[in-house]
Design a protein around this motif. Structure first.
Motif, short mmCIF file in Angstrom:
data_model
loop_
_atom_site.label_atom_id
_atom_site.label_comp_id
_atom_site.label_asym_id
_atom_site.label_seq_id
_atom_site.Cartn_x
_atom_site.Cartn_y
_atom_site.Cartn_z
N SER A 58 53.66 44.78 43.34
CA SER A 58 52.48 43.92 43.48
C SER A 58 52.43 43.26 44.85
O SER A 58 51.35 43.01 45.40
CB SER A 58 52.50 42.83 42.40
OG SER A 58 53.71 42.11 42.44
N GLU A 59 53.59 43.03 45.44
CA GLU A 59 53.65 42.46 46.79
C GLU A 59 53.21 43.50 47.83
O GLU A 59 52.36 43.22 48.69
CB GLU A 59 55.09 42.01 47.05
CG GLU A 59 55.42 41.68 48.48
CD GLU A 59 56.91 41.90 48.77
OE1 GLU A 59 57.55 40.96 49.23
OE2 GLU A 59 57.44 43.02 48.53
N VAL A 79 58.31 36.97 40.29
CA VAL A 79 58.29 38.11 39.37
C VAL A 79 57.15 39.05 39.74
O VAL A 79 57.29 40.27 39.76
CB VAL A 79 58.09 37.63 37.91
CG1 VAL A 79 58.07 38.81 36.95
CG2 VAL A 79 59.17 36.64 37.52
N GLU A 80 56.00 38.46 40.09
CA GLU A 80 54.83 39.28 40.39
C GLU A 80 53.85 38.50 41.27
O GLU A 80 53.69 37.29 41.10
CB GLU A 80 54.13 39.65 39.06
CG GLU A 80 53.05 40.69 39.23
CD GLU A 80 52.34 41.02 37.91
OE1 GLU A 80 52.83 40.60 36.83
OE2 GLU A 80 51.28 41.65 37.97
N VAL A 81 53.25 39.22 42.19
CA VAL A 81 52.15 38.63 42.97
C VAL A 81 50.87 38.99 42.22
O VAL A 81 50.62 40.17 41.93
CB VAL A 81 52.11 39.19 44.40
CG1 VAL A 81 51.04 38.46 45.23
CG2 VAL A 81 53.48 39.05 45.07
N GLY A 125 47.55 34.43 42.88
CA GLY A 125 48.60 33.59 42.32
C GLY A 125 49.94 34.27 42.33
O GLY A 125 50.08 35.40 42.83
N LEU A 126 50.91 33.58 41.77
CA LEU A 126 52.26 34.14 41.65
C LEU A 126 52.77 33.88 40.25
O LEU A 126 52.51 32.81 39.69
CB LEU A 126 53.24 33.41 42.59
CG LEU A 126 53.25 33.66 44.08
CD1 LEU A 126 54.43 32.88 44.67
CD2 LEU A 126 53.39 35.14 44.40
N LYS A 127 53.52 34.83 39.74
CA LYS A 127 54.28 34.56 38.52
C LYS A 127 55.73 34.37 38.98
O LYS A 127 56.28 35.25 39.66
CB LYS A 127 54.17 35.76 37.56
CG LYS A 127 54.85 35.52 36.25
CD LYS A 127 54.55 36.69 35.32
CE LYS A 127 55.27 36.50 34.00
NZ LYS A 127 55.12 37.66 33.14
N ILE A 128 56.30 33.23 38.63
CA ILE A 128 57.66 32.95 39.09
C ILE A 128 58.56 32.65 37.90
O ILE A 128 58.09 32.28 36.82
CB ILE A 128 57.69 31.79 40.12
CG1 ILE A 128 57.11 30.50 39.52
CG2 ILE A 128 56.96 32.15 41.37
CD1 ILE A 128 57.20 29.30 40.47
N ILE A 129 59.86 32.80 38.14
CA ILE A 129 60.82 32.51 37.06
C ILE A 129 61.91 31.60 37.61
O ILE A 129 62.33 31.73 38.76
CB ILE A 129 61.43 33.83 36.51
CG1 ILE A 129 62.30 33.55 35.29
CG2 ILE A 129 62.24 34.58 37.56
CD1 ILE A 129 62.66 34.79 34.48
N ASN A 130 62.31 30.67 36.78
CA ASN A 130 63.47 29.84 37.11
C ASN A 130 64.69 30.60 36.61
O ASN A 130 64.83 30.84 35.41
CB ASN A 130 63.36 28.46 36.45
CG ASN A 130 64.54 27.58 36.81
OD1 ASN A 130 65.69 27.95 36.60
ND2 ASN A 130 64.24 26.41 37.35
N GLU A 143 56.44 30.71 35.00
CA GLU A 143 55.17 29.98 35.13
C GLU A 143 54.30 30.71 36.14
O GLU A 143 54.79 31.54 36.92
CB GLU A 143 55.40 28.52 35.56
CG GLU A 143 55.94 28.35 36.95
CD GLU A 143 55.98 26.89 37.41
OE1 GLU A 143 54.93 26.22 37.40
OE2 GLU A 143 57.07 26.43 37.80
N GLU A 144 53.01 30.41 36.11
CA GLU A 144 52.09 30.99 37.09
C GLU A 144 51.54 29.88 37.96
O GLU A 144 51.22 28.80 37.48
CB GLU A 144 50.95 31.72 36.37
CG GLU A 144 51.43 33.01 35.73
CD GLU A 144 50.29 33.85 35.14
OE1 GLU A 144 50.63 34.82 34.47
OE2 GLU A 144 49.11 33.52 35.36
N ILE A 145 51.47 30.16 39.27
CA ILE A 145 50.85 29.16 40.16
C ILE A 145 49.67 29.82 40.87
O ILE A 145 49.70 31.03 41.15
CB ILE A 145 51.86 28.57 41.18
CG1 ILE A 145 52.52 29.68 42.02
CG2 ILE A 145 52.92 27.74 40.49
CD1 ILE A 145 53.34 29.13 43.19
N ASN A 146 48.65 29.04 41.15
CA ASN A 146 47.48 29.55 41.86
C ASN A 146 47.66 29.36 43.35
O ASN A 146 47.88 28.24 43.81
CB ASN A 146 46.21 28.79 41.42
CG ASN A 146 45.87 29.11 39.99
OD1 ASN A 146 46.13 30.21 39.50
ND2 ASN A 146 45.30 28.12 39.30
N ILE A 147 47.57 30.46 44.08
CA ILE A 147 47.63 30.38 45.55
C ILE A 147 46.72 31.47 46.11
O ILE A 147 46.39 32.43 45.41
CB ILE A 147 49.07 30.62 46.08
CG1 ILE A 147 49.68 31.88 45.45
CG2 ILE A 147 49.97 29.42 45.88
CD1 ILE A 147 50.72 32.54 46.29
#
Ligand code: NDP
Length: 314
Positions: free
Chosen positions: A127-128, A209-211, A219-224, A231-235
């Motif tokens: 995805s990146e 995890v995914e762009v 946005g981005l899907k990220i993992i701790n 979680e997903e963040i909007n960017i």
């Protein structure tokens, strides 16, 4: 097999290589420039270049490289598509360096200017890769301005990531900085600068995890990686700052390099440890890495080569 004899061979076709070519051809060094597999270098992967002096309205990266090529050719540089695949630098007695192009063509060069650049490292997510040029960038100084007033994210915990996060925080409304460990590798001073910015949201133990987005980043899907929570963040912009790799594998064992593979040049010159072999641009610079600084060292390499040739009576 006939061997072509060349006075000045330039390897690489970014701003350093073409600037070396402009100076070398104007000094009658009859340069031959091999472009490598990415003609035009890193600037061909960017869109607008707004920080190169002399272009008040900016210029498209690939267009700028075409113009540099045309400028080098105008003075007689022989620009060829091809990749150096083997080099054998001179033994002191003969002062001739042997270079093989595309595994078959043999060249003998009196002087060589290495401008093979460095490549930004990416995470490697599908995805990146799909969104490079569509909101994914490896250069905040080049592309940050396009996200003025917007929310962006940056991944990495070294000096580059810290510096670029700080840079972005002055332009963008919010910067989420993702560091995969529970500490940053960046110097304490750089960390302090990051921590002092209210609009940098620093997330440790965080991995991408995914762009998200089809044609542009949404946005981005990220993992701790400690809690495994996602979680997903909007960017709208995603900057990758996890290091660069200098393109120096070909010269390993023959040229002096630092521990990360950047060619070591002598003081303020472009001289390597081999007489007649010079290095310019990102291949010898992990600090500045700008088109204009690369071009500057390309000029220096051509002048150093000219002086070297004069010193051996050419
Ligand atoms: P570094 O190799 O120093 O740092 C790379 C960073 O990216 C590390 O935090 C690393 O994490 C992280 N990283 C690597 N791979 C991944 C991945 N797959 N996913 C997530 N994170 C990843 O590179 P820099 O470009 O920051 O710096 C290169 C050199 O240039 C350094 O010597 C630096 O000091 C220097 N420099 C100096 C500057 C200055 O003095 N002004 C400015 C810029 C660079 P981890 O720590 O977990 O390995």
């Amino acid at each position: 097999m006939s061997i072509e004899k060349i006075k000045t061979l330039i390897i690489g076709s970014g701003p350093a290589g073409y600037t070396a070519a402009i100076y070398a051809s104007r000094a009658d060094l009859n340069p031959v420039l091999y472009t490598g597999m990415e003609p035009g270098g890193q600037l061909t992967t960017t869109t607008d270049v707004d920080n190169f002096p002399g272009y008040p309205n900016g210029i498209d990266g690939p267009k700028m490289m075409e113009e540099l090529k045309a400028q080098a050719e105008r003075f007689g540089t022989d620009v060829r598509i091809g990749e150096a695949t083997k080099v054998t630098f001179a033994k002191k007695s003969d002062e001739i360096h042997e270079v093989i192009i595309n595994h078959e063509t043999v060249l003998h060069a009196k002087t060589i200017i290495i401008s093979t650049g460095a490549s930004a490292k990416y995470l490697g997510l599908e995805s990146e890769q799909k969104l490079i040029g569509g909101g994914v960038s490896a250069c905040a100084v080049c592309d940050g301005f396009f996200y003025k007033g917007q929310e962006v994210a940056i991944v990495g915990g070294g000096d580059t990531a810290a510096e670029e996060a700080t840079y972005l925080s002055n332009i963008c409304s919010k910067v989420t900085m993702l560091v995969r460990k529970d500490e940053m590798r960046a110097s304490k001073a750089m960390q302090h600068r990051v921590n002092s910015k209210e609009n940098i949201d620093l997330k440790y133990n965080s991995e991408v995890v995914e762009v998200l987005g089809n044609n542009v980043v949404e946005g981005l899907k990220i993992i701790n990686n400690k809690t495994q929570k996602t979680e997903e963040i909007n960017i709208t912009g995603f900057f990758v700052a996890i290091g660069h790799k200098p393109n120096t594998d070909l010269f390993r064992g023959q040229l002096d390099m630092d521990k990360t593979g950047y060619i070591i040049t002598n003081g303020k010159t472009t001289k390597t440890n081999i007489p007649g072999v010079f290095a310019s641009g990102d291949v010898q610079d992990k600090e500045y890495r700008q088109a204009v600084t690369a071009a500057g060292t390309g000029c220096m390499a051509a002048l150093d080569a000219e002086r070297y040739l004069a010193s051996i009576g050419d």
